[in-house]
Design a protein around this motif. Sequence first.
Motif, PDB file in Angstrom:
ATOM      1  N   ASN A   1       0.881  -1.154   0.000  1.00 36.34           N
ATOM      2  CA  ASN A   1       0.000   0.000   0.000  1.00 36.34           C
ATOM      3  C   ASN A   1       0.926   1.214   0.000  1.00 36.34           C
ATOM      4  OD1 ASN A   1      -1.534   2.269   0.893  1.00 36.34           O
ATOM      5  ND2 ASN A   1      -3.107   0.860   1.640  1.00 36.34           N
ATOM      6  N   ASP A   2       0.995   1.900  -1.141  1.00 34.73           N
ATOM      7  CA  ASP A   2       1.941   3.011  -1.275  1.00 34.73           C
ATOM      8  C   ASP A   2       1.640   4.167  -0.335  1.00 34.73           C
ATOM      9  OD1 ASP A   2       3.319   1.593  -3.210  1.00 34.73           O
ATOM     10  OD2 ASP A   2       2.186   2.476  -4.870  1.00 34.73           O
ATOM     11  N   GLY A   3       0.374   4.311   0.076  1.00 30.95           N
ATOM     12  CA  GLY A   3       0.008   5.393   0.982  1.00 30.95           C
ATOM     13  C   GLY A   3       0.481   5.151   2.405  1.00 30.95           C
ATOM     14  N   SER A   4       0.262   3.935   2.904  1.00 31.38           N
ATOM     15  CA  SER A   4       0.607   3.648   4.300  1.00 31.38           C
ATOM     16  C   SER A   4       1.961   2.958   4.454  1.00 31.38           C
ATOM     17  CB  SER A   4      -0.469   2.744   4.920  1.00 31.38           C
ATOM     18  OG  SER A   4      -0.433   1.457   4.329  1.00 31.38           O
ATOM     19  N   GLY A   5       2.480   2.404   3.370  1.00 30.24           N
ATOM     20  CA  GLY A   5       3.750   1.683   3.455  1.00 30.24           C
ATOM     21  C   GLY A   5       3.597   0.239   3.905  1.00 30.24           C
ATOM     22  N   ARG A   6       2.364  -0.180   4.205  1.00 30.81           N
ATOM     23  CA  ARG A   6       2.143  -1.570   4.636  1.00 30.81           C
ATOM     24  C   ARG A   6       2.369  -2.504   3.457  1.00 30.81           C
ATOM     25  NH1 ARG A   6      -2.815  -2.031   8.343  1.00 30.81           N
ATOM     26  NH2 ARG A   6      -3.280  -3.595   6.812  1.00 30.81           N
ATOM     27  N   GLN A   7       2.889  -3.706   3.725  1.00 26.62           N
ATOM     28  CA  GLN A   7       3.107  -4.664   2.648  1.00 26.62           C
ATOM     29  C   GLN A   7       2.914  -6.082   3.129  1.00 26.62           C
ATOM     30  OE1 GLN A   7       7.046  -3.816   1.189  1.00 26.62           O
ATOM     31  NE2 GLN A   7       7.984  -5.355   2.481  1.00 26.62           N
ATOM     32  N   ALA A   8       2.731  -6.984   2.156  1.00 24.45           N
ATOM     33  CA  ALA A   8       2.553  -8.406   2.455  1.00 24.45           C
ATOM     34  C   ALA A   8       3.159  -9.214   1.316  1.00 24.45           C
ATOM     35  CB  ALA A   8       1.074  -8.733   2.623  1.00 24.45           C
ATOM     36  N   THR A   9       3.512 -10.464   1.617  1.00 26.04           N
ATOM     37  CA  THR A   9       4.166 -11.333   0.636  1.00 26.04           C
ATOM     38  C   THR A   9       3.490 -12.695   0.606  1.00 26.04           C
ATOM     39  OG1 THR A   9       6.271 -10.229   1.053  1.00 26.04           O
ATOM     40  CG2 THR A   9       6.389 -12.366  -0.002  1.00 26.04           C
ATOM     41  N   ALA A  10       3.405 -13.278  -0.602  1.00 22.94           N
ATOM     42  CA  ALA A  10       2.865 -14.628  -0.779  1.00 22.94           C
ATOM     43  C   ALA A  10       3.746 -15.373  -1.778  1.00 22.94           C
ATOM     44  CB  ALA A  10       1.430 -14.577  -1.299  1.00 22.94           C
ATOM     45  N   THR A  11       3.772 -16.693  -1.662  1.00 23.69           N
ATOM     46  CA  THR A  11       4.521 -17.516  -2.619  1.00 23.69           C
ATOM     47  C   THR A  11       3.629 -18.626  -3.159  1.00 23.69           C
ATOM     48  OG1 THR A  11       5.374 -18.960  -0.881  1.00 23.69           O
ATOM     49  CG2 THR A  11       6.758 -17.098  -1.519  1.00 23.69           C
ATOM     50  N   THR A  12       3.962 -19.068  -4.351  1.00 19.67           N
ATOM     51  CA  THR A  12       3.313 -20.214  -4.968  1.00 19.67           C
ATOM     52  C   THR A  12       4.356 -20.917  -5.827  1.00 19.67           C
ATOM     53  OG1 THR A  12       1.348 -20.985  -6.156  1.00 19.67           O
ATOM     54  CG2 THR A  12       2.444 -19.029  -7.039  1.00 19.67           C
ATOM     55  N   THR A  13       4.010 -22.097  -6.319  1.00 13.70           N
ATOM     56  CA  THR A  13       4.934 -22.891  -7.111  1.00 13.70           C
ATOM     57  C   THR A  13       4.348 -23.152  -8.489  1.00 13.70           C
ATOM     58  OG1 THR A  13       5.689 -23.971  -5.084  1.00 13.70           O
ATOM     59  CG2 THR A  13       6.252 -25.041  -7.135  1.00 13.70           C
ATOM     60  N   LEU A  14       5.188 -23.059  -9.508  1.00 18.66           N
ATOM     61  CA  LEU A  14       4.786 -23.385 -10.876  1.00 18.66           C
ATOM     62  C   LEU A  14       5.594 -24.595 -11.338  1.00 18.66           C
ATOM     63  CD1 LEU A  14       4.702 -20.062 -10.660  1.00 18.66           C
ATOM     64  CD2 LEU A  14       4.006 -20.338 -13.006  1.00 18.66           C
ATOM     65  N   HIS A  15       4.897 -25.617 -11.811  1.00 22.74           N
ATOM     66  CA  HIS A  15       5.551 -26.808 -12.372  1.00 22.74           C
ATOM     67  C   HIS A  15       5.434 -26.698 -13.888  1.00 22.74           C
ATOM     68  CE1 HIS A  15       5.804 -28.602  -8.410  1.00 22.74           C
ATOM     69  NE2 HIS A  15       4.541 -28.271  -8.232  1.00 22.74           N
ATOM     70  N   ILE A  16       6.557 -26.439 -14.544  1.00 22.59           N
ATOM     71  CA  ILE A  16       6.569 -26.281 -15.993  1.00 22.59           C
ATOM     72  C   ILE A  16       6.992 -27.615 -16.599  1.00 22.59           C
ATOM     73  CG2 ILE A  16       7.499 -24.978 -17.932  1.00 22.59           C
ATOM     74  CD1 ILE A  16       8.180 -22.769 -15.855  1.00 22.59           C
ATOM     75  N   SER A  17       6.097 -28.199 -17.418  1.00 19.69           N
ATOM     76  CA  SER A  17       6.397 -29.511 -17.989  1.00 19.69           C
ATOM     77  C   SER A  17       7.382 -29.372 -19.147  1.00 19.69           C
ATOM     78  CB  SER A  17       5.101 -30.191 -18.463  1.00 19.69           C
ATOM     79  OG  SER A  17       4.430 -29.381 -19.398  1.00 19.69           O
ATOM     80  N   ALA A  18       8.093 -30.463 -19.420  1.00 15.50           N
ATOM     81  CA  ALA A  18       9.082 -30.488 -20.498  1.00 15.50           C
ATOM     82  C   ALA A  18       8.384 -30.521 -21.856  1.00 15.50           C
ATOM     83  CB  ALA A  18       9.991 -31.694 -20.343  1.00 15.50           C
ATOM     84  N   SER A  19       9.046 -29.962 -22.844  1.00 15.55           N
ATOM     85  CA  SER A  19       8.519 -29.990 -24.208  1.00 15.55           C
ATOM     86  C   SER A  19       8.519 -31.420 -24.724  1.00 15.55           C
ATOM     87  CB  SER A  19       9.387 -29.135 -25.129  1.00 15.55           C
ATOM     88  OG  SER A  19       9.461 -27.814 -24.673  1.00 15.55           O
ATOM     89  N   LYS A  20       7.596 -31.711 -25.622  1.00 16.52           N
ATOM     90  CA  LYS A  20       7.575 -33.038 -26.244  1.00 16.52           C
ATOM     91  C   LYS A  20       8.797 -33.181 -27.133  1.00 16.52           C
ATOM     92  CE  LYS A  20       2.647 -33.638 -26.028  1.00 16.52           C
ATOM     93  NZ  LYS A  20       1.412 -33.902 -26.739  1.00 16.52           N
ATOM     94  N   THR A  21       9.308 -34.396 -27.212  1.00 14.43           N
ATOM     95  CA  THR A  21      10.493 -34.672 -28.000  1.00 14.43           C
ATOM     96  C   THR A  21      10.171 -34.554 -29.485  1.00 14.43           C
ATOM     97  OG1 THR A  21      11.221 -36.207 -26.301  1.00 14.43           O
ATOM     98  CG2 THR A  21      12.303 -36.370 -28.429  1.00 14.43           C
ATOM     99  N   LEU A  22      11.057 -33.890 -30.212  1.00 14.83           N
ATOM    100  CA  LEU A  22      10.909 -33.746 -31.647  1.00 14.83           C
ATOM    101  C   LEU A  22      11.729 -34.834 -32.315  1.00 14.83           C
ATOM    102  CD1 LEU A  22       9.962 -32.109 -34.117  1.00 14.83           C
ATOM    103  CD2 LEU A  22      12.051 -30.754 -33.873  1.00 14.83           C
ATOM    104  N   GLN A  23      11.099 -35.628 -33.167  1.00 14.72           N
ATOM    105  CA  GLN A  23      11.809 -36.698 -33.866  1.00 14.72           C
ATOM    106  C   GLN A  23      11.765 -36.425 -35.360  1.00 14.72           C
ATOM    107  OE1 GLN A  23      10.014 -40.384 -32.714  1.00 14.72           O
ATOM    108  NE2 GLN A  23      10.859 -40.298 -30.654  1.00 14.72           N
ATOM    109  N   ILE A  24      12.925 -36.597 -36.000  1.00 19.44           N
ATOM    110  CA  ILE A  24      13.025 -36.405 -37.446  1.00 19.44           C
ATOM    111  C   ILE A  24      13.504 -37.712 -38.047  1.00 19.44           C
ATOM    112  CG2 ILE A  24      14.171 -35.122 -39.289  1.00 19.44           C
ATOM    113  CD1 ILE A  24      14.471 -32.805 -37.296  1.00 19.44           C
ATOM    114  N   ALA A  25      12.799 -38.183 -39.054  1.00 22.84           N
ATOM    115  CA  ALA A  25      13.176 -39.429 -39.714  1.00 22.84           C
ATOM    116  C   ALA A  25      13.317 -39.174 -41.213  1.00 22.84           C
ATOM    117  CB  ALA A  25      12.126 -40.501 -39.459  1.00 22.84           C
TER     118      ALA A  25
END
Length: 145
Positions: A108-132
Amino acid sequence: MKKYAFKISAFVGMLLATVSCSKDEILADMSVAFSAASYEVAPLATVELPFAVTNAGEGVMSATATGSNAGYVFTPIFNGNNNGTVLFTAPDIVSDEETVTLTLTVKNDGSGRQATATTTLHISASKTLQIAFEQESYEFIAEAG
């Protein structure tokens, strides 16, 4: 009579102390929370991570969002003083599954009060590209002249 005078002066002192406090000073601690503890994200997907702020008080709010992987960009957007979203677009190529911790700090820029939160993101791997190749490959050497 002195007994009543003491009680009245104590009451008036408490009343003055209460009146002199600003609105933010009498609110409970400000807090912020994501709507989920973790999120699943596919490569190249854009996700909105909703959050809610409680006991923000009056005034303009600001937010910063940082991830444990400094290469990723997180964009916090307020939808009023009490809620918002953090936008994130995963990279298009992810060689190995990755877990990123996101930390959101609201202030809050007026009062200077602040708070913090965390979360987690699980980013999956890209699918394998195969060339034949269906036919044999050929090599040749070209010389100048």
